[in-house]
Motif scaffolding. Sequence first.
Motif, PDB file in Angstrom:
ATOM      1  N   PHE A  88     -22.090  11.833 -10.873  1.00 27.45           N
ATOM      2  CA  PHE A  88     -23.105  12.146  -9.869  1.00 27.45           C
ATOM      3  C   PHE A  88     -23.380  10.919  -8.994  1.00 27.45           C
ATOM      4  CE2 PHE A  88     -25.297  15.741 -12.509  1.00 27.45           C
ATOM      5  CZ  PHE A  88     -24.333  16.638 -12.079  1.00 27.45           C
ATOM      6  N   ASP A 123     -21.333   8.794  -7.963  1.00 23.90           N
ATOM      7  CA  ASP A 123     -20.311   8.729  -6.910  1.00 23.90           C
ATOM      8  C   ASP A 123     -20.757   9.479  -5.658  1.00 23.90           C
ATOM      9  OD1 ASP A 123     -18.737   7.454  -8.799  1.00 23.90           O
ATOM     10  OD2 ASP A 123     -17.507   9.209  -9.251  1.00 23.90           O
ATOM     11  N   ASN A 124     -21.596  10.518  -5.836  1.00 24.43           N
ATOM     12  CA  ASN A 124     -22.128  11.294  -4.704  1.00 24.43           C
ATOM     13  C   ASN A 124     -23.375  10.663  -4.100  1.00 24.43           C
ATOM     14  OD1 ASN A 124     -20.201  13.235  -5.324  1.00 24.43           O
ATOM     15  ND2 ASN A 124     -21.623  14.612  -6.360  1.00 24.43           N
ATOM     16  N   TRP A 178     -26.053  10.310  -5.959  1.00 25.11           N
ATOM     17  CA  TRP A 178     -27.168  10.979  -6.638  1.00 25.11           C
ATOM     18  C   TRP A 178     -27.633  10.115  -7.814  1.00 25.11           C
ATOM     19  CZ3 TRP A 178     -24.431  16.398  -7.387  1.00 25.11           C
ATOM     20  CH2 TRP A 178     -24.221  16.969  -6.128  1.00 25.11           C
ATOM     21  N   PRO A 191     -28.574  17.180  -9.649  1.00 25.12           N
ATOM     22  CA  PRO A 191     -28.805  17.926  -8.403  1.00 25.12           C
ATOM     23  C   PRO A 191     -29.912  18.977  -8.563  1.00 25.12           C
ATOM     24  CG  PRO A 191     -26.651  18.465  -9.371  1.00 25.12           C
ATOM     25  CD  PRO A 191     -27.199  17.293 -10.118  1.00 25.12           C
ATOM     26  N   ARG A 222     -13.264  11.968 -14.139  1.00 28.44           N
ATOM     27  CA  ARG A 222     -13.205  11.757 -12.694  1.00 28.44           C
ATOM     28  C   ARG A 222     -11.773  11.988 -12.182  1.00 28.44           C
ATOM     29  NH1 ARG A 222     -15.485   6.939 -12.857  1.00 28.44           N
ATOM     30  NH2 ARG A 222     -17.600   7.281 -12.092  1.00 28.44           N
ATOM     31  N   PHE A 277     -16.403  17.510 -11.630  1.00 31.49           N
ATOM     32  CA  PHE A 277     -17.578  17.183 -10.825  1.00 31.49           C
ATOM     33  C   PHE A 277     -18.858  17.795 -11.376  1.00 31.49           C
ATOM     34  CE2 PHE A 277     -15.438  20.953  -9.334  1.00 31.49           C
ATOM     35  CZ  PHE A 277     -16.480  21.859  -9.266  1.00 31.49           C
ATOM     36  N   TRP A 280     -27.798  16.986   4.346  1.00 26.23           N
ATOM     37  CA  TRP A 280     -26.356  17.245   4.487  1.00 26.23           C
ATOM     38  C   TRP A 280     -26.055  17.656   5.920  1.00 26.23           C
ATOM     39  CZ3 TRP A 280     -25.827  21.102  -0.234  1.00 26.23           C
ATOM     40  CH2 TRP A 280     -26.095  20.407  -1.420  1.00 26.23           C
ATOM     41  N   PRO A 306     -21.374  21.204   1.509  1.00 27.83           N
ATOM     42  CA  PRO A 306     -21.173  20.368   0.319  1.00 27.83           C
ATOM     43  C   PRO A 306     -19.704  20.347  -0.117  1.00 27.83           C
ATOM     44  CG  PRO A 306     -22.418  22.383  -0.218  1.00 27.83           C
ATOM     45  CD  PRO A 306     -22.333  22.295   1.270  1.00 27.83           C
ATOM     46  N   LEU A 330     -18.633  17.388   1.816  1.00 27.11           N
ATOM     47  CA  LEU A 330     -19.328  16.150   1.420  1.00 27.11           C
ATOM     48  C   LEU A 330     -18.857  15.662   0.058  1.00 27.11           C
ATOM     49  CD1 LEU A 330     -22.973  17.048   2.508  1.00 27.11           C
ATOM     50  CD2 LEU A 330     -21.479  15.339   3.557  1.00 27.11           C
ATOM     51  N   PHE A 331     -18.542  16.596  -0.845  1.00 25.12           N
ATOM     52  CA  PHE A 331     -18.162  16.247  -2.218  1.00 25.12           C
ATOM     53  C   PHE A 331     -16.739  16.774  -2.455  1.00 25.12           C
ATOM     54  CE2 PHE A 331     -22.777  17.337  -2.047  1.00 25.12           C
ATOM     55  CZ  PHE A 331     -23.230  16.020  -1.949  1.00 25.12           C
ATOM     56  N   ARG A 378     -15.543  18.867  -5.432  1.00 27.11           N
ATOM     57  CA  ARG A 378     -16.149  20.202  -5.388  1.00 27.11           C
ATOM     58  C   ARG A 378     -15.412  21.097  -4.389  1.00 27.11           C
ATOM     59  NH1 ARG A 378     -17.507  24.210  -6.026  1.00 27.11           N
ATOM     60  NH2 ARG A 378     -19.430  25.387  -5.939  1.00 27.11           N
TER      61      ARG A 378
END
Lengths: 201, 201
Positions: free
Chosen positions: A44, A46-47, A49, A53, A164, A169, B49, B53, B56-57, B60
Amino acid sequence: MPALQFWFDFASTYSYLSAMRIDKLAGKAGVDVSWKPFLLGPIFADNGWDTSPFNLFPARGRYMWRDMERITKERGVPLNRPETFPQFTLTAARTGVAAAGEPWLPGFCRALFEAEYGRGEDITCDDATARALERSGTEPQEWLDKARQPGTKQALKDRVDEARSLGIFGAPTFITSDGELFWGDDRLEAAIAWAADSQPG
Amino acid sequence: MPALQFWFDFASTYSYLSAMRIDKLAGKAGVDVSWKPFLLGPIFADNGWDTSPFNLFPARGRYMWRDMERITKERGVPLNRPETFPQFTLTAARTGVAAAGEPWLPGFCRALFEAEYGRGEDITCDDATARALERSGTEPQEWLDKARQPGTKQALKDRVDEARSLGIFGAPTFITSDGELFWGDDRLEAAIAWAADSQPG
Protein backbone atom coordinates in the motif's frame (compact mmCIF):
# COMPACT_ATOMS: atom_id res chain seq x y z
CA MET A 1 -1.77 -32.58 -7.30
CA PRO A 2 -3.04 -29.20 -8.55
CA ALA A 3 -1.85 -26.40 -6.29
CA LEU A 4 -3.02 -22.95 -5.27
CA GLN A 5 -1.16 -20.29 -3.30
CA PHE A 6 -3.33 -18.35 -0.84
CA TRP A 7 -1.75 -14.96 -0.13
CA PHE A 8 -3.32 -12.99 2.70
CA ASP A 9 -2.75 -10.37 5.37
CA PHE A 10 -3.97 -11.10 8.90
CA ALA A 11 -5.44 -7.58 9.00
CA SER A 12 -7.59 -8.14 5.89
CA THR A 13 -11.33 -8.62 6.34
CA TYR A 14 -11.93 -10.41 3.05
CA SER A 15 -8.96 -12.70 3.82
CA TYR A 16 -10.91 -13.82 6.90
CA LEU A 17 -13.76 -14.91 4.60
CA SER A 18 -11.41 -16.99 2.45
CA ALA A 19 -9.46 -18.45 5.38
CA MET A 20 -12.69 -19.89 6.76
CA ARG A 21 -13.61 -21.78 3.57
CA ILE A 22 -10.61 -22.29 1.28
CA ASP A 23 -9.45 -25.68 2.58
CA LYS A 24 -12.93 -27.19 2.34
CA LEU A 25 -13.58 -25.86 -1.18
CA ALA A 26 -10.10 -26.74 -2.45
CA GLY A 27 -10.25 -30.17 -0.86
CA LYS A 28 -13.46 -31.00 -2.75
CA ALA A 29 -11.74 -30.00 -6.01
CA GLY A 30 -8.55 -31.94 -5.22
CA VAL A 31 -6.46 -28.78 -5.03
CA ASP A 32 -3.61 -28.41 -2.52
CA VAL A 33 -3.49 -25.02 -0.78
CA SER A 34 -0.29 -23.29 0.31
CA TRP A 35 -0.97 -20.60 2.95
CA LYS A 36 1.15 -17.48 2.40
CA PRO A 37 0.70 -14.79 5.06
CA PHE A 38 2.34 -11.49 4.10
CA LEU A 39 2.03 -7.77 4.83
CA LEU A 40 0.01 -5.44 2.61
CA GLY A 41 1.29 -2.29 4.35
CA PRO A 42 4.54 -1.99 2.34
CA ILE A 43 2.62 -2.61 -0.89
CA PHE A 44 0.00 0.00 0.00
CA ALA A 45 2.89 2.36 0.77
CA ASP A 46 3.99 2.00 -2.88
CA ASN A 47 0.67 3.75 -3.73
CA GLY A 48 1.42 6.51 -1.24
CA TRP A 49 -1.12 5.06 1.20
CA ASP A 50 -0.27 5.11 4.92
CA THR A 51 -3.23 2.95 5.97
CA SER A 52 -5.91 0.72 4.46
CA PRO A 53 -7.84 2.09 1.47
CA PHE A 54 -10.93 1.29 3.54
CA ASN A 55 -9.87 4.08 5.89
CA LEU A 56 -8.48 6.43 3.24
CA PHE A 57 -11.68 6.29 1.18
CA PRO A 58 -14.58 6.38 3.66
CA ALA A 59 -17.40 5.41 1.24
CA ARG A 60 -15.35 2.36 0.23
CA GLY A 61 -14.82 1.49 3.89
CA ARG A 62 -18.51 1.83 4.86
CA TYR A 63 -19.40 -0.42 1.94
CA MET A 64 -16.82 -3.04 2.91
CA TRP A 65 -18.25 -3.42 6.42
CA ARG A 66 -21.83 -3.69 5.11
CA ASP A 67 -20.67 -6.18 2.46
CA MET A 68 -18.93 -8.22 5.18
CA GLU A 69 -22.12 -8.18 7.29
CA ARG A 70 -24.23 -9.50 4.42
CA ILE A 71 -21.75 -12.19 3.37
CA THR A 72 -20.96 -13.50 6.86
CA LYS A 73 -24.69 -13.63 7.67
CA GLU A 74 -25.40 -15.60 4.51
CA ARG A 75 -22.54 -18.03 5.23
CA GLY A 76 -23.26 -18.38 8.93
CA VAL A 77 -19.80 -17.04 9.85
CA PRO A 78 -19.51 -14.81 12.95
CA LEU A 79 -18.51 -11.17 12.47
CA ASN A 80 -17.54 -8.79 15.25
CA ARG A 81 -15.81 -5.61 14.25
CA PRO A 82 -12.62 -4.95 16.25
CA GLU A 83 -12.11 -1.51 17.74
CA THR A 84 -9.01 -0.89 15.63
CA PHE A 85 -8.83 -1.42 11.88
CA PRO A 86 -6.50 -2.39 10.40
CA GLN A 87 -4.63 -4.13 13.20
CA PHE A 88 -0.83 -4.29 13.35
CA THR A 89 -0.16 -7.94 12.48
CA LEU A 90 3.64 -8.09 12.35
CA THR A 91 4.06 -10.81 15.03
CA ALA A 92 1.29 -12.87 13.46
CA ALA A 93 2.81 -12.56 9.99
CA ARG A 94 6.33 -13.41 11.19
CA THR A 95 5.01 -16.46 13.02
CA GLY A 96 3.11 -17.52 9.92
CA VAL A 97 6.22 -17.17 7.78
CA ALA A 98 8.34 -19.10 10.29
CA ALA A 99 5.75 -21.88 10.17
CA ALA A 100 5.83 -22.28 6.37
CA GLY A 101 5.01 -25.88 5.52
CA GLU A 102 3.95 -26.85 9.07
CA PRO A 103 0.75 -28.89 9.06
CA TRP A 104 -0.80 -26.72 11.78
CA LEU A 105 -0.25 -23.44 9.88
CA PRO A 106 -3.82 -23.24 8.43
CA GLY A 107 -5.34 -23.95 11.85
CA PHE A 108 -3.15 -21.27 13.44
CA CYS A 109 -4.18 -18.73 10.81
CA ARG A 110 -7.87 -19.55 11.20
CA ALA A 111 -7.56 -19.25 15.00
CA LEU A 112 -6.12 -15.73 14.62
CA PHE A 113 -8.81 -14.67 12.13
CA GLU A 114 -11.56 -16.07 14.36
CA ALA A 115 -10.20 -14.06 17.29
CA GLU A 116 -9.90 -10.89 15.23
CA TYR A 117 -13.07 -10.84 13.14
CA GLY A 118 -15.18 -13.60 14.68
CA ARG A 119 -14.86 -12.25 18.24
CA GLY A 120 -13.56 -8.72 17.55
CA GLU A 121 -10.41 -9.18 19.64
CA ASP A 122 -7.12 -7.32 19.47
CA ILE A 123 -4.50 -9.61 17.89
CA THR A 124 -1.53 -7.25 17.91
CA CYS A 125 0.03 -8.54 21.14
CA ASP A 126 2.21 -11.64 21.42
CA ASP A 127 -0.39 -13.19 23.74
CA ALA A 128 -2.94 -13.34 20.94
CA THR A 129 -0.45 -15.13 18.70
CA ALA A 130 0.41 -17.48 21.58
CA ARG A 131 -3.26 -18.37 22.12
CA ALA A 132 -3.71 -19.09 18.40
CA LEU A 133 -0.61 -21.31 18.47
CA GLU A 134 -2.04 -23.21 21.44
CA ARG A 135 -5.38 -23.60 19.68
CA SER A 136 -3.63 -25.14 16.70
CA GLY A 137 -1.91 -27.64 19.01
CA THR A 138 1.56 -26.09 18.96
CA GLU A 139 4.03 -24.97 21.59
CA PRO A 140 3.69 -21.16 21.71
CA GLN A 141 7.04 -20.07 23.15
CA GLU A 142 9.12 -22.02 20.64
CA TRP A 143 7.35 -20.39 17.71
CA LEU A 144 7.25 -16.90 19.20
CA ASP A 145 11.02 -17.22 19.57
CA LYS A 146 11.34 -18.35 15.97
CA ALA A 147 9.17 -15.39 14.86
CA ARG A 148 11.75 -13.02 16.42
CA GLN A 149 14.80 -14.49 14.74
CA PRO A 150 16.59 -12.35 12.14
CA GLY A 151 16.14 -15.06 9.51
CA THR A 152 12.37 -14.95 9.99
CA LYS A 153 12.24 -11.17 9.81
CA GLN A 154 14.18 -11.33 6.56
CA ALA A 155 11.95 -14.13 5.24
CA LEU A 156 8.87 -11.93 5.74
CA LYS A 157 10.56 -9.03 3.92
CA ASP A 158 11.46 -11.40 1.08
CA ARG A 159 7.88 -12.63 0.97
CA VAL A 160 6.55 -9.07 0.62
CA ASP A 161 9.04 -8.50 -2.22
CA GLU A 162 7.85 -11.73 -3.83
CA ALA A 163 4.22 -10.60 -3.51
CA ARG A 164 5.09 -7.30 -5.19
CA SER A 165 6.95 -9.05 -8.01
CA LEU A 166 4.00 -11.41 -8.55
CA GLY A 167 1.77 -8.36 -9.11
CA ILE A 168 -0.13 -8.72 -5.82
CA PHE A 169 -1.88 -5.48 -4.82
CA GLY A 170 -4.50 -6.66 -2.32
CA ALA A 171 -5.69 -9.60 -0.28
CA PRO A 172 -6.76 -12.28 -0.46
CA THR A 173 -4.94 -13.20 -3.68
CA PHE A 174 -4.86 -16.69 -5.15
CA ILE A 175 -2.14 -17.79 -7.57
CA THR A 176 -2.27 -20.98 -9.61
CA SER A 177 0.81 -23.03 -10.53
CA ASP A 178 0.57 -21.70 -14.10
CA GLY A 179 0.74 -18.13 -12.79
CA GLU A 180 -2.89 -16.95 -12.96
CA LEU A 181 -3.68 -14.37 -10.28
CA PHE A 182 -7.16 -14.03 -8.76
CA TRP A 183 -7.95 -11.24 -6.32
CA GLY A 184 -10.69 -11.22 -3.73
CA ASP A 185 -12.75 -13.74 -1.80
CA ASP A 186 -15.34 -13.50 -4.58
CA ARG A 187 -12.82 -15.01 -7.00
CA LEU A 188 -11.97 -18.03 -4.81
CA GLU A 189 -14.24 -20.45 -6.70
CA ALA A 190 -12.81 -19.30 -10.06
CA ALA A 191 -9.23 -19.69 -8.75
CA ILE A 192 -9.88 -23.21 -7.50
CA ALA A 193 -11.56 -24.20 -10.79
CA TRP A 194 -8.60 -22.79 -12.73
CA ALA A 195 -6.10 -24.64 -10.51
CA ALA A 196 -8.03 -27.89 -10.85
CA ASP A 197 -8.05 -27.59 -14.66
CA SER A 198 -4.40 -26.64 -15.09
CA GLN A 199 -1.48 -29.04 -15.17
CA PRO A 200 1.24 -28.18 -12.67
CA GLY A 201 4.42 -27.31 -14.57
CA MET B 1 -42.67 -4.87 -8.95
CA PRO B 2 -39.29 -5.12 -7.15
CA ALA B 3 -36.86 -2.52 -8.48
CA LEU B 4 -33.12 -2.13 -8.84
CA GLN B 5 -31.13 0.94 -9.82
CA PHE B 6 -28.14 0.23 -12.07
CA TRP B 7 -25.56 3.01 -11.71
CA PHE B 8 -22.72 2.95 -14.22
CA ASP B 9 -20.15 5.00 -16.09
CA PHE B 10 -19.79 4.46 -19.84
CA ALA B 11 -16.00 4.38 -19.35
CA SER B 12 -16.15 1.52 -16.83
CA THR B 13 -15.07 -1.94 -17.96
CA TYR B 14 -16.97 -3.88 -15.31
CA SER B 15 -20.09 -1.81 -16.11
CA TYR B 16 -19.86 -3.26 -19.64
CA LEU B 17 -20.10 -6.74 -18.13
CA SER B 18 -23.24 -5.86 -16.18
CA ALA B 19 -24.86 -3.93 -19.02
CA MET B 20 -24.69 -7.04 -21.19
CA ARG B 21 -26.54 -9.26 -18.72
CA ILE B 22 -28.55 -7.26 -16.16
CA ASP B 23 -31.87 -7.08 -18.02
CA LYS B 24 -31.93 -10.82 -18.70
CA LEU B 25 -31.00 -11.78 -15.10
CA ALA B 26 -33.36 -9.23 -13.54
CA GLY B 27 -36.18 -10.20 -15.90
CA LYS B 28 -35.96 -13.83 -14.78
CA ALA B 29 -36.23 -12.69 -11.15
CA GLY B 30 -39.12 -10.30 -11.85
CA VAL B 31 -37.01 -7.25 -10.97
CA ASP B 32 -37.42 -3.96 -12.83
CA VAL B 33 -34.10 -2.23 -13.70
CA SER B 34 -33.63 1.52 -13.84
CA TRP B 35 -30.51 2.46 -15.86
CA LYS B 36 -28.59 5.34 -14.26
CA PRO B 37 -25.56 6.48 -16.27
CA PHE B 38 -23.36 8.92 -14.32
CA LEU B 39 -19.75 10.10 -14.21
CA LEU B 40 -17.19 8.58 -11.86
CA GLY B 41 -14.56 11.26 -12.59
CA PRO B 42 -15.87 13.85 -10.09
CA ILE B 43 -16.18 11.13 -7.43
CA PHE B 44 -12.65 9.88 -8.08
CA ALA B 45 -11.53 13.51 -7.83
CA ASP B 46 -12.86 13.54 -4.23
CA ASN B 47 -10.10 10.94 -3.55
CA GLY B 48 -7.49 13.17 -5.17
CA TRP B 49 -7.44 10.92 -8.25
CA ASP B 50 -7.16 12.57 -11.67
CA THR B 51 -7.79 9.36 -13.63
CA SER B 52 -9.01 5.81 -13.13
CA PRO B 53 -7.45 3.84 -10.24
CA PHE B 54 -6.65 1.23 -12.91
CA ASN B 55 -4.17 3.74 -14.33
CA LEU B 56 -2.99 5.21 -11.03
CA PHE B 57 -2.19 1.77 -9.59
CA PRO B 58 -0.59 -0.26 -12.41
CA ALA B 59 -0.75 -3.71 -10.76
CA ARG B 60 -4.47 -3.15 -10.17
CA GLY B 61 -4.90 -2.12 -13.81
CA ARG B 62 -3.01 -5.12 -15.23
CA TYR B 63 -5.14 -7.40 -13.10
CA MET B 64 -8.38 -5.75 -14.24
CA TRP B 65 -7.61 -6.37 -17.91
CA ARG B 66 -6.69 -10.02 -17.27
CA ASP B 67 -9.80 -10.47 -15.13
CA MET B 68 -11.91 -8.96 -17.94
CA GLU B 69 -10.29 -11.35 -20.46
CA ARG B 70 -11.12 -14.39 -18.34
CA ILE B 71 -14.70 -13.34 -17.56
CA THR B 72 -15.66 -12.26 -21.10
CA LYS B 73 -14.18 -15.49 -22.49
CA GLU B 74 -16.19 -17.58 -20.03
CA ARG B 75 -19.39 -15.68 -20.83
CA GLY B 76 -18.85 -15.57 -24.59
CA VAL B 77 -18.86 -11.76 -24.61
CA PRO B 78 -16.46 -9.99 -27.02
CA LEU B 79 -13.61 -7.91 -25.56
CA ASN B 80 -11.40 -5.55 -27.53
CA ARG B 81 -9.34 -3.10 -25.55
CA PRO B 82 -9.68 0.48 -26.82
CA GLU B 83 -6.52 2.52 -27.37
CA THR B 84 -7.51 5.03 -24.71
CA PHE B 85 -8.64 4.15 -21.20
CA PRO B 86 -10.67 5.57 -19.65
CA GLN B 87 -12.55 7.32 -22.44
CA PHE B 88 -14.15 10.73 -22.02
CA THR B 89 -17.85 9.85 -21.91
CA LEU B 90 -19.51 13.21 -21.24
CA THR B 91 -21.71 13.27 -24.37
CA ALA B 92 -22.76 9.67 -23.80
CA ALA B 93 -23.60 10.34 -20.14
CA ARG B 94 -25.57 13.52 -20.94
CA THR B 95 -27.54 11.69 -23.61
CA GLY B 96 -28.24 8.85 -21.21
CA VAL B 97 -29.46 11.30 -18.57
CA ALA B 98 -31.65 13.14 -21.09
CA ALA B 99 -33.18 9.77 -22.04
CA ALA B 100 -34.16 8.82 -18.47
CA GLY B 101 -37.26 6.63 -18.63
CA GLU B 102 -37.18 6.17 -22.44
CA PRO B 103 -37.78 2.53 -23.38
CA TRP B 104 -34.77 2.52 -25.73
CA LEU B 105 -32.29 3.70 -23.05
CA PRO B 106 -30.94 0.22 -22.18
CA GLY B 107 -30.46 -0.60 -25.88
CA PHE B 108 -28.64 2.70 -26.43
CA CYS B 109 -26.33 2.03 -23.48
CA ARG B 110 -25.57 -1.51 -24.63
CA ALA B 111 -24.84 -0.23 -28.15
CA LEU B 112 -22.28 2.22 -26.75
CA PHE B 113 -20.64 -0.42 -24.53
CA GLU B 114 -20.49 -2.90 -27.43
CA ALA B 115 -18.75 -0.28 -29.57
CA GLU B 116 -16.31 0.64 -26.79
CA TYR B 117 -15.35 -2.71 -25.28
CA GLY B 118 -16.80 -5.23 -27.76
CA ARG B 119 -15.12 -3.63 -30.78
CA GLY B 120 -12.53 -1.37 -29.10
CA GLU B 121 -13.86 1.81 -30.71
CA ASP B 122 -13.49 5.40 -29.59
CA ILE B 123 -16.84 6.58 -28.20
CA THR B 124 -15.86 10.12 -27.19
CA CYS B 125 -17.15 11.85 -30.36
CA ASP B 126 -20.78 12.81 -31.01
CA ASP B 127 -20.80 10.46 -34.03
CA ALA B 128 -20.36 7.43 -31.76
CA THR B 129 -23.30 8.52 -29.62
CA ALA B 130 -25.34 9.16 -32.80
CA ARG B 131 -24.64 5.65 -34.09
CA ALA B 132 -25.68 4.12 -30.77
CA LEU B 133 -28.90 6.17 -30.85
CA GLU B 134 -29.60 4.90 -34.38
CA ARG B 135 -28.94 1.34 -33.32
CA SER B 136 -31.47 1.67 -30.51
CA GLY B 137 -34.07 2.90 -33.04
CA THR B 138 -34.00 6.57 -32.08
CA GLU B 139 -33.55 9.83 -33.97
CA PRO B 140 -29.93 10.90 -33.26
CA GLN B 141 -30.04 14.63 -33.85
CA GLU B 142 -33.02 15.24 -31.60
CA TRP B 143 -31.29 13.54 -28.67
CA LEU B 144 -27.85 15.01 -29.29
CA ASP B 145 -29.57 18.40 -29.14
CA LYS B 146 -31.27 17.44 -25.88
CA ALA B 147 -27.94 16.27 -24.48
CA ARG B 148 -26.54 19.78 -25.03
CA GLN B 149 -29.32 21.65 -23.26
CA PRO B 150 -28.47 23.42 -19.99
CA GLY B 151 -31.16 21.45 -18.18
CA THR B 152 -29.53 18.16 -19.20
CA LYS B 153 -26.06 19.34 -18.17
CA GLN B 154 -27.46 20.29 -14.78
CA ALA B 155 -29.35 16.97 -14.51
CA LEU B 156 -26.06 15.07 -14.96
CA LYS B 157 -24.37 17.19 -12.29
CA ASP B 158 -27.31 16.51 -9.97
CA ARG B 159 -27.05 12.82 -10.70
CA VAL B 160 -23.36 12.77 -9.76
CA ASP B 161 -24.26 14.57 -6.51
CA GLU B 162 -26.98 11.98 -5.92
CA ALA B 163 -24.47 9.16 -6.51
CA ARG B 164 -22.09 10.73 -4.00
CA SER B 165 -24.84 11.14 -1.41
CA LEU B 166 -25.89 7.51 -1.91
CA GLY B 167 -22.34 6.42 -1.02
CA ILE B 168 -21.42 5.34 -4.55
CA PHE B 169 -17.64 5.13 -5.04
CA GLY B 170 -17.29 2.93 -8.13
CA ALA B 171 -19.18 1.29 -10.96
CA PRO B 172 -21.24 -0.67 -11.57
CA THR B 173 -23.28 -0.09 -8.41
CA PHE B 174 -26.70 -1.58 -7.79
CA ILE B 175 -29.14 -0.06 -5.29
CA THR B 176 -32.31 -1.77 -4.11
CA SER B 177 -35.51 0.09 -3.22
CA ASP B 178 -34.78 -0.49 0.48
CA GLY B 179 -31.38 1.19 0.08
CA GLU B 180 -28.92 -1.71 -0.05
CA LEU B 181 -25.85 -0.90 -2.13
CA PHE B 182 -23.94 -3.58 -4.06
CA TRP B 183 -20.72 -2.74 -5.89
CA GLY B 184 -19.23 -4.62 -8.82
CA ASP B 185 -20.42 -6.92 -11.56
CA ASP B 186 -19.61 -9.84 -9.25
CA ARG B 187 -22.36 -8.65 -6.88
CA LEU B 188 -25.08 -8.43 -9.55
CA GLU B 189 -26.69 -11.76 -8.66
CA ALA B 190 -26.73 -10.85 -4.94
CA ALA B 191 -28.27 -7.45 -5.72
CA ILE B 192 -31.03 -8.98 -7.84
CA ALA B 193 -31.76 -11.60 -5.17
CA TRP B 194 -31.97 -8.88 -2.51
CA ALA B 195 -34.26 -6.75 -4.70
CA ALA B 196 -36.51 -9.72 -5.44
CA ASP B 197 -36.82 -10.53 -1.71
CA SER B 198 -37.47 -6.98 -0.50
CA GLN B 199 -40.82 -5.21 -0.57
CA PRO B 200 -40.68 -1.84 -2.30
CA GLY B 201 -41.45 0.86 0.28
